[in-house]
Design an enzyme around this catalytic site. Structure first.
Site, PDB file in Angstrom:
ATOM      1  N   LYS A 139      24.951 -66.796 -16.472  1.00  0.00           N
ATOM      2  CA  LYS A 139      25.019 -67.219 -15.073  1.00  0.00           C
ATOM      3  C   LYS A 139      26.458 -67.554 -14.722  1.00  0.00           C
ATOM      4  CE  LYS A 139      22.646 -69.925 -11.587  1.00  0.00           C
ATOM      5  NZ  LYS A 139      21.434 -70.704 -11.296  1.00  0.00           N
ATOM      6  N   ASP A 196      16.578 -79.288  -8.896  1.00  0.00           N
ATOM      7  CA  ASP A 196      16.386 -78.052  -8.122  1.00  0.00           C
ATOM      8  C   ASP A 196      15.163 -77.317  -8.649  1.00  0.00           C
ATOM      9  OD1 ASP A 196      16.905 -76.191  -6.143  1.00  0.00           O
ATOM     10  OD2 ASP A 196      18.262 -75.007  -7.387  1.00  0.00           O
ATOM     11  N   GLY A 254      21.598 -69.201  -4.774  1.00  0.00           N
ATOM     12  CA  GLY A 254      22.489 -69.892  -3.867  1.00  0.00           C
ATOM     13  C   GLY A 254      23.796 -70.302  -4.508  1.00  0.00           C
ATOM     14  N   GLY A 260      19.801 -61.211 -11.065  1.00  0.00           N
ATOM     15  CA  GLY A 260      19.446 -61.816  -9.779  1.00  0.00           C
ATOM     16  C   GLY A 260      20.591 -62.644  -9.240  1.00  0.00           C
TER      17      GLY A 260
END
Length: 533
Positions: A291, A385, A272, A269
């Site tokens: 990531k 977040d 932002g 995926g």
């Protein structure tokens, strides 16, 4: 630095290319245009084009390369201008150019002789020697067409030799120079086409060659800089593609990209801040998720330093409700976070399929999230977040919170130290917008918005622009009462309202205090279900 150096070189290369191309072939252009106009009978325009060509390149030639890569058999603007001037009745100018054409020996002698014969009837008698019309060379029988013979005014022996002519003989004593009788050259001295001696190119051609040389040098420098960037980008990255090719290569699923000992096999995926890849740890075959920040963040050195520091912090969070981070590292200038790979769906995906959720199930999920926050807050770590996309629902019903690796320690400067908003506007606490000191209560506000979404199937504040959403978090009250699409029990609604208070002081002080309230409500639901049973 390398990028700033390569850009001016590329600009200089483009500029030199344009200048060099503009400098190649202007005289050929005028010459070819003159030939076209001459064939159409436009004598005045044609002679003007030939004159421009003479000004740029006065020396006639054989076999000239035209701008369109075709070969011009001969370049003799003097002859063609003389021909146009004859048609215009300007015989004196025509004779002068015809003399130059004859000396160059590019145009066939027969053509020069034919044009000279056209001029001769219009030549006034008694013309001075310096402007005397060329006379033919008598031969019997002629083996080739006779050539006109120029009679320059007292040329030096050297000049006469260069033009292929005999030096002029002084007139006999008592003879008038103005009435000098033309004399023909001996056939042995008639000019024949010869190979011109080696000479420097004209000034216009030297300029063109210089520009082309500079163009080649600039292009070589640009190529060298690009090669150097590629070499430095891949230094120390064994079996790792350059950073700029990472995303495209992994998307192709070629299975050959490695980063920090993790072999990347596909894209899970994109968010932002970065892209998450499916990976395998090469030393033991453990499945992992890696990531990688987007290129825009990788260019910020301060971001990279905080990313790695705060990623290392996430390695110390070991809780069953928090996704485990294996390591945070950097390889070849590429930072990354490696974490456990989970099989399931995010809470956002679940809400799209099943929202609104039953009240008891929503409270259970809120309790599991609060347990993860309580543990992280006790370690001094704030998520900042929290959103449904960062909450994983496993196949067995287990809930885990992700992305604590980009959190920060309470009281320290975090990823928004540059005063740029980092987070998701739909779940942002008002104090995050106002750049106030942020503590653990910002995470509790986000949990309140998530609980509202689980109960109502939508977020309380939404608009076309992120700015409007943030403004609504700061100014608009939470929808309640008749504004709710799905009624909520009052005791549960009081929890939502307190979590979503605009003033942090009106919220639950800690996740532990929230857990006490959620467990009490769940016990109450269990009691009601027991009585109903």
């Amino acid at each position: 630095m390398r990028r700033r150096f390569a850009s001016p070189l590329l600009a200089a290369w483009c500029l030199l290319t344009g200048v060099a191309l503009a400098a190649v072939g202007p005289w050929q252009h005028h010459y070819l245009r003159g030939l076209k106009l001459e064939s159409q009978g436009a004598w005045e325009e044609a002679q003007a084009e030939f004159l421009r060509a003479i000004e740029l390149q006065p020396r006639p030639r054989l076999r000239v390369l035209a701008p369109d890569r075709t070969v011009i058999a001969s370049y003799d603007p003097h002859f063609h201008r003389a021909r146009c001037l004859v048609e215009l009745g300007r015989f004196r100018e025509a004779a002068l150019h015809l003399q130059l054409a004859r000396a160059a020996a590019v145009t066939p002698p027969a053509a020069i002789h034919e044009l000279a014969e056209r001029i001769r009837p219009h030549w006034p008698p008694g013309t001075p020697t310096a402007t005397r019309l060329p006379t033919p060379i008598p031969t019997a029988p002629p083996t080739r067409p006779p050539l006109p013979t120029p009679l320059p005014a007292s040329p030096s022996p050297a000049e006469a030799g260069m033009q292929g002519e005999a030096p002029a003989t002084p007139p006999p004593s008592g003879a008038s120079s103005g009435a000098e009788t033309p004399r023909a050259l001996p056939p042995s001295l008639a000019p024949t086409p010869v190979v011109a001696p080696l000479e420097f190119p004209p000034r216009s051609e030297r300029l063109t060659l210089g520009l082309l040389a500079a163009l080649l040098v600039a292009g070589a420098l640009v190529a060298w800089q690009m090669w150097r960037r590629r070499q430095k980008g891949g230094r120390g990255m064994a079996k790792t593609a350059p950073t700029q090719r990472l995303e495209t290569a992994v998307t192709a699923l070629d299975g050959e990209i490695t980063l920090g000992g993790y072999r990347l096999t596909g894209v899970l995926g994109r968010g932002g801040m970065g892209t998450t890849y499916q990976a395998v740890r090469e030393r033991d075959g453990t499945a992992a998720a890696v990531k990688v920040p987007h290129a825009g963040y990788r260019a910020d050195a301060s971001f990279l330093a905080r990313f790695l520091r705060e990623g290392k912090l996430g390695e110390h969070l070991h809780h069953p409700r928090i996704v485990k981070i294996f390591e945070a590292g950097e390889e070849g200038g590429q930072p990354f976070l490696a974490m456990e790979l989970l099989q399931g769906k995010t809470l956002k995906q679940l809400l799209r399929e099943e929202a609104p959720l039953p009240v008891r199930r929503a409270l259970e999920m809120a309790r599991d999230i609060a347990e993860a926050l309580d543990y992280a807050h006790a370690k001094g770590v704030i998520h900042r977040d929290l959103k449904p996309e960062n909450i994983m629902m496993l196949g067995d019903g287990t809930l885990k919170v992700m992305d604590f690796g980009i959190a920060r320690v309470a009281g320290e400067a975090g990823l928004t130290a540059s005063h740029s908003f980092l987070g998701t506007p739909l779940y942002a606490a008002p104090e995050m917008v106002e750049a106030k000191r942020i503590d653990q209560r910002a995470d509790l506000y986000a949990l309140g918005i998530i609980l509202f979404e689980m109960l109502e199937g939508t977020v309380p504040f939404n608009a076309d622009s992120p700015y409007q959403v943030l403004k609504m978090h700061m100014e608009q009250p939470l929808p309640s009462g008749p504004a709710l699409a799905h009624p909520v029990p009052p005791a549960v609604w009081r929890v939502v309202e307190r979590l979503c208070a605009k003033d942090p002081g009106e919220r639950y002080p800690t996740a532990a205090a929230l857990l006490v309230e959620l467990n009490r409500l769940l016990q109450h639901f269990s009691h009601l279900e027991g009585e109903g049973g």
